[in-house]
Enzyme design. Structure first.
Site, PDB file in Angstrom:
ATOM      1  N   SER A 143      39.998  15.829   6.266  1.00 34.72           N
ATOM      2  CA  SER A 143      38.739  16.559   6.287  1.00 34.72           C
ATOM      3  C   SER A 143      37.656  15.768   5.578  1.00 34.72           C
ATOM      4  CB  SER A 143      38.958  17.955   5.691  1.00 34.72           C
ATOM      5  OG  SER A 143      37.944  18.846   6.068  1.00 34.72           O
ATOM      6  N   HIS A 180      43.265  22.854  11.874  1.00 33.23           N
ATOM      7  CA  HIS A 180      42.868  21.953  10.780  1.00 33.23           C
ATOM      8  C   HIS A 180      44.049  21.770   9.821  1.00 33.23           C
ATOM      9  CE1 HIS A 180      39.591  19.864   8.837  1.00 33.23           C
ATOM     10  NE2 HIS A 180      39.750  20.510   7.700  1.00 33.23           N
ATOM     11  N   ASP A 187      41.408  22.246  16.530  1.00 30.58           N
ATOM     12  CA  ASP A 187      40.613  22.282  15.305  1.00 30.58           C
ATOM     13  C   ASP A 187      39.156  22.574  15.650  1.00 30.58           C
ATOM     14  OD1 ASP A 187      39.442  21.930  12.834  1.00 30.58           O
ATOM     15  OD2 ASP A 187      40.446  20.031  12.409  1.00 30.58           O
TER      16      ASP A 187
END
Length: 609
Positions: A184, A321, A291
């Site tokens: 991320s 995610h 995601d």
């Protein structure tokens, strides 16, 4: 595949008395003890003074490395999360002893790789945890958080023993070879640092990572709900110094991110794709096809933009995610181990010549291809018409009213008419869609404001991962060596699965006012036709024989974008509308049969982290 740069294929020489690493079974072996590993902190001069205190901001890096006289390479994870959201499925944070020496290093990287002859360096973004400076969400502060530490590891930057003192510290133990990894936000800064072309960065492993911050907050002129600007996101992770001293940086971010979705100079400075030609480091990217937090377009566009000479590897999962440690743990650790051995220890294991992509076709069922997109993939133009979705141009128009509250499930189930859907006939053979699609829509609006949505849909029964794609169990497995205050054991997971009869495989959103420019919106005159081309998400999906490929065009997808100020009735000019799809297989015929679905795999949005 050609290798980037003049890279030797022989292992780095080790000191005979205390070898930095040895090989066993073709991989680096755990020869060092975690019990006597060196734990320390360095405070590196970033060259910036964004907090305006008259002193250059120092970025803090916590280090754990084997106790050896041999020099070792570095695995680095730079993050804003080490004292806030934490890292990994168990939200681990850093801990320190009473003297400030780091004790807990989040994630398994230290437990597994330090015994094998690597140092692990966990960097606090400027403005977070024990660093000075300001959080600027993808900007120069965060890039400097990575580049300054890499420079220090290569003897090009000054590091200090304390946050404000004058005593210096060098990295005489470092080979200078660095691999950046992170999920991320962490992986995003790895992309950004790689795009500077910095010497010493040998590889990056971006997991569900951002390549353009505009594309995290906006989509072709339309805003995503939630954080309206980087200011709100960044303020959640500032330390006390940044909170009190960084008002000017926050104001700059607010002013540079107008709510109307325009692409500004501030967004351009946070667009790593535009400098991807500078990338020299090899890349091992991982992304979840479902995601909707960091959308797959983020890596698709970066993958396409880096030089062809850069060695690349890619995993696509059916998760949202999620870190690969939590959906393919054993294979992930083994592959990452070989990847780091190849690029940081120069072990000639040939991993760069193995299949470039591994994609999850069904829960825990993976297929590999030598290159990506796979050989034989062709950008094919399909057109909606009264006969369905095929290669022949349509005629006439189709209209619908945007009610501002539609969701993927409501649109695909047929209970919401605020969209139009076009479908192929049932496929006579498998069709693979691999890459980034785009759509051109010619449309008129009854109001001066109009937002658009487009989906590619696989209609047909399938068993898929649902939700985030994993469930956390109570059992644990251990990866590496534990030590006091930092164990190597993590809770196991299993796939969450369910049956569906439709899957959204690519999607995109746009503001019609940006039909001619993302940086300058145009006035929309009601009743006037405008053509706009916008991007759909990157995918790798096999539509089985017997299924159909569908195209949905709608107004506001309330699960993804904000609604326009005046909800319009939209009229689509079919002759001027088409979708370009990268596909391998026979081009499907059109079908006018109506398509509906009762259970839909639509992807998952979760907090950045």
């Amino acid at each position: 595949m050609a290798l980037a740069g003049a890279l030797t294929l022989t292992p780095i020489p080790a000191t005979a008395a205390t070898p930095a690493f040895t090989l066993s079974g073709g991989v680096s072996a755990p020869i060092h003890s975690m019990a006597d590993a060196v734990r320390e902190t360095v405070y590196v001069d970033s060259g910036l003074d964004l907090d305006g205190d008259g002193t250059r901001d120092r970025v803090t890096a916590d280090i754990i490395r084997p106790s050896t006289t041999g020099r070792v390479p570095v695995i680095m994870d730079a993050s804003p999360y080490y004292q806030s959201a934490g890292r990994g499925n168990e939200s681990e944070v850093k801990t320190y002893d009473s003297a400030g020496v780091p004790v807990k290093f989040p994630l398994f990287y230290d437990n597994y790789f330090v015994p094998r002859g690597y140092a692990v360096v966990l960097v606090d973004f400027l403005g977070t945890n024990r660093s000075r400076g300001c959080v600027d969400v993808g900007g120069q502060s965060e890039i400097a958080s990575g580049t300054a530490v890499i420079d220090w590891l290569n003897g090009r930057r000054t590091g200090y023993t304390t946050l404000t003192g004058t005593a210096t510290k060098t990295a005489s133990w470092s080979t200078g070879a660095v691999g950046m990894i992170g999920k991320s936000w962490d992986g995003s800064i790895a992309n950004g640092v790689a795009a500077t072309g910095i010497d010493g960065l040998k590889t990056i492993v971006p997991i569900a990572a951002i390549s353009s911050w505009y594309d995290w907050f906006r989509s072709d002129g339309v805003a995503y709900p939630g954080y309206s600007s980087p200011t709100g996101l960044g303020s959640r992770f500032e330390n006390a110094n940044a909170s009190s001293r960084c008002g000017a940086v926050r104001t700059q971010m607010t002013n540079g991110s107008p709510a109307n979705g325009d692409y500004t100079a501030m967004w351009q400075a946070r667009d790593f794709v535009r400098n991807a030609s500078r990338v020299k480091a090899s890349i091992f990217a991982i992304h979840g096809l479902n995601d909707l937090n960091v959308k797959t377009l983020q890596y698709g566009q970066f993958w396409d933009a880096v030089p062809a000479t850069v060695p690349k590897k890619l995993w696509f999962s059916q998760t949202a995610h999620v870190d690969p440690f939590d959906f393919r743990r054993g294979e992930w650790v083994a592959t990452l181990h070989r990847w780091f051995d190849r690029w940081l220890l120069n072990v000639p294991n040939g991993i760069e010549n193995e299949p470039q992509v591994s994609a999850e076709r069904a829960p825990n069922q993976w297929a590999d291809d030598q290159t990506w997109p796979p050989a034989g993939t062709v950008g094919t133009v399909l057109r909606p018409s009264s006969s369905g979705l095929g290669t022949s141009p349509g005629t006439g128009t189709a209209a619908f009213t945007d009610n501002g509250s539609a969701t993927p499930s409501s649109w695909l189930s047929g209970s919401n008419t605020g969209r139009v859907i076009y479908s192929t006939a049932p496929l006579t053979s498998d069709l693979r869609v691999a890459g980034t699609s785009s759509i051109t829509v010619t449309v008129s609006s009854s109001t001066p404001t109009a937002h658009l949505t487009a989906y590619l849909v696989d209609y047909g029964p399938a068993r898929v991962r649902t939700g985030e794609g994993i469930r956390t169990l109570t059992t644990e497995s251990c990866w590496g060596e534990s030590r006091a205050g930092d164990d190597a054991c993590y809770r196991n997971t299993e796939a969450t699965t369910g049956n569906v009869d439709a899957q959204i495989i690519a999607r995109g959103w746009a503001d019609l006012a940006n039909y001619a420019s993302l940086s300058t919106p145009r006035t929309i005159t009601p009743g006037t036709k405008y053509s706009m081309t916008f991007r759909l998400s990157t995918t790798d999906h096999v539509i089985p024989a017997g299924h159909r490929l569908g195209l949905l065009i709608g107004g506001t997808d309330s699960s993804a974008i904000v609604r326009p100020s005046q909800l319009p009735r939209l009229t689509v000019d079919l002759a001027g509308t088409s979708v370009r799809v990268p596909m391998r297989g026979s081009v499907p015929a059109a079908s006018a049969d109506p398509m509906t679905a009762t259970s839909v795999s639509a992807g998952t949005t979760s907090a950045l982290g």
